[in-house]
Design a protein around this motif. Sequence first.
Motif, mmCIF file in Angstrom:
data_model
loop_
_atom_site.group_PDB
_atom_site.id
_atom_site.type_symbol
_atom_site.label_atom_id
_atom_site.label_comp_id
_atom_site.label_asym_id
_atom_site.label_seq_id
_atom_site.Cartn_x
_atom_site.Cartn_y
_atom_site.Cartn_z
ATOM 1 N N LEU A 135 0.690 -1.278 -0.499
ATOM 2 C CA LEU A 135 -0.211 -0.094 0.087
ATOM 3 C C LEU A 135 1.052 1.248 0.021
ATOM 4 C CD1 LEU A 135 -2.767 -1.347 2.656
ATOM 5 C CD2 LEU A 135 -3.404 -0.767 0.126
ATOM 6 N N ASP A 136 2.027 1.013 0.625
ATOM 7 C CA ASP A 136 2.705 2.544 0.389
ATOM 8 C C ASP A 136 2.281 3.564 -0.826
ATOM 9 O OD1 ASP A 136 4.784 4.067 0.960
ATOM 10 O OD2 ASP A 136 6.547 3.263 0.514
ATOM 11 N N GLY A 137 2.159 4.607 -1.024
ATOM 12 C CA GLY A 137 2.052 5.117 -1.877
ATOM 13 C C GLY A 137 1.264 5.258 -2.854
ATOM 14 N N ALA A 138 0.159 3.800 -2.701
ATOM 15 C CA ALA A 138 -0.827 3.547 -3.310
ATOM 16 C C ALA A 138 -1.989 5.202 -3.352
ATOM 17 C CB ALA A 138 -1.882 2.476 -3.210
ATOM 18 N N ARG A 139 -2.552 5.286 -4.560
ATOM 19 C CA ARG A 139 -3.436 6.314 -4.195
ATOM 20 C C ARG A 139 -4.908 5.991 -4.955
ATOM 21 N NH1 ARG A 139 -3.447 9.396 -8.322
ATOM 22 N NH2 ARG A 139 -4.584 11.322 -7.746
ATOM 23 N N LEU A 140 -4.873 4.655 -5.069
ATOM 24 C CA LEU A 140 -6.491 4.289 -5.396
ATOM 25 C C LEU A 140 -5.860 2.613 -5.471
ATOM 26 C CD1 LEU A 140 -9.213 3.413 -7.217
ATOM 27 C CD2 LEU A 140 -7.963 2.844 -9.146
ATOM 28 N N VAL A 141 -7.042 1.922 -4.376
ATOM 29 C CA VAL A 141 -7.246 1.285 -4.338
ATOM 30 C C VAL A 141 -8.269 0.353 -4.311
ATOM 31 C CG1 VAL A 141 -6.651 -0.602 -2.292
ATOM 32 C CG2 VAL A 141 -5.613 1.366 -1.784
ATOM 33 N N LEU A 142 -8.406 -0.710 -4.762
ATOM 34 C CA LEU A 142 -9.297 -1.670 -5.304
ATOM 35 C C LEU A 142 -10.198 -2.587 -5.002
ATOM 36 C CD1 LEU A 142 -8.887 -1.021 -9.360
ATOM 37 C CD2 LEU A 142 -10.208 -0.133 -8.388
ATOM 38 N N VAL A 143 -11.281 -2.499 -4.149
ATOM 39 C CA VAL A 143 -11.025 -4.451 -3.342
ATOM 40 C C VAL A 143 -12.699 -4.862 -3.473
ATOM 41 C CG1 VAL A 143 -11.728 -4.358 -0.949
ATOM 42 C CG2 VAL A 143 -9.804 -2.478 -1.203
ATOM 43 N N GLN A 144 -12.429 -6.303 -3.571
ATOM 44 C CA GLN A 144 -13.634 -6.914 -4.376
ATOM 45 C C GLN A 144 -14.145 -7.388 -2.417
ATOM 46 O OE1 GLN A 144 -15.655 -8.770 -5.772
ATOM 47 N NE2 GLN A 144 -15.190 -9.260 -7.822
ATOM 48 N N LEU A 145 -15.582 -6.648 -2.248
ATOM 49 C CA LEU A 145 -15.102 -7.025 -0.612
ATOM 50 C C LEU A 145 -15.571 -8.620 0.473
ATOM 51 C CD1 LEU A 145 -18.658 -4.159 -0.615
ATOM 52 C CD2 LEU A 145 -15.953 -4.444 1.025
ATOM 53 N N PRO A 146 -15.281 -8.669 1.060
ATOM 54 C CA PRO A 146 -14.695 -10.263 1.816
ATOM 55 C C PRO A 146 -16.532 -9.931 2.105
ATOM 56 C CG PRO A 146 -13.471 -7.699 2.936
ATOM 57 C CD PRO A 146 -14.246 -7.840 1.694
#
Length: 400
Positions: free
Chosen positions: A100-111
């Motif tokens: 995650l370091d420096g990530a500006r967009l995080v895409l997540v499939q909801l658990p």
Amino acid sequence: MDFPYSRLRRWPDVEADNLQAHDATDLLLVERALALDVAGREIAVIGDEYGAITLALTDAGLDGLRVHQDLATGRRALDRNADELGLVGFSGHELDATLLDGARLVLVQLPKALAELEEIADAVARWAAADAVLVAGGRVKHMTIAQNEVLGRSFSHVQAQRAERKSRLVVASDPRTVPEKPPFPVTERHDGLVLVAHGGAFAGPKLDIGTRVLLEVLGLGDPQLRKNATGSVEKAPNRPDAARSSGVVDGEQPSPAPVVVDLGCGTGALAASYALAHPDSRVIATDRSAAAVASARATMAANGVDDRVVVMHDDAGSELADASADVVLLNPPFHLGSSVHTGAATRLFEAAARILRPGGELFTVYNSSLGYRAELTRLVGATEQLERTPKFTVTRSIRR
């Protein structure tokens, strides 16, 4: 874009006509990421089950994506699908700062579990860029207001989007200041046994009912089976002796200690209890979930048996040699993601049959309504019922 989603496979996970390697949520997440025009090296993908999101974005020209998949099957499927499509330029990570370091967009499939979502949201707020945006997606029928509330603990703004193709995206932005200590792992004590759990581990730090029944049948839930102050162990009367066999390590070389495998170990309750009760045994705990493996390792350390239990992130014991175990302990799942499917249990029965030496024992606990006894007899060997409660059945199968 015209990405060939139909070419993706779930392998080595269970494959069936009603099980796909992608869904509409994957497509929505990919479309949103492309519309936001963020560089690939600034995108992290979490929960990409078989690689549909990562590979579609890579195919679209985004390079340097970082991806975290909890399941070993998902990681292997991603690699296989990438090879099949000739795609490179992404990297796999655990749920940590390297992801995650420096990530500006995080895409997540909801658990499915709120605790897992809480750990993910905290990790993004903790390690991603200060202006990071988390875009989470799921099938509408599985989404709840509680998921928005969980995201709201780590982000100031949470906005659900309009549903499309029976899926919906939720956008979380403006990360909050995180507490000094992360919310996970969590610890709970159970009559001499300590369980440690990360958010994605089944049952969390609780001792689930099925495991409790199996422990009682094996005598591992009885106080007299715990090591006493002098280091001796007493066997509870009228219990099966699951450590009576001599061990086999690689199918050929004898071992002085029995080899016991907790197959699909979860937080490690069975493995830790067995190691405490049988200090002369060699215990291996294996699970396909990275969250479960991290939890099990912490559980072994909390119970002082980490030097005697090997914990492996593996798919159905695939890295264990044939005929290498004397005893297998198994509390199989009956879900594949959000679908009720017995295929996961069947794969574990087959794995147990492969890794057990002839005459080795498989102890299984399962929901009584599933009636696995005939299948265990067919796949493993002669199977007897040891216990039956209104909800659970415990069997012992002897490897033919």
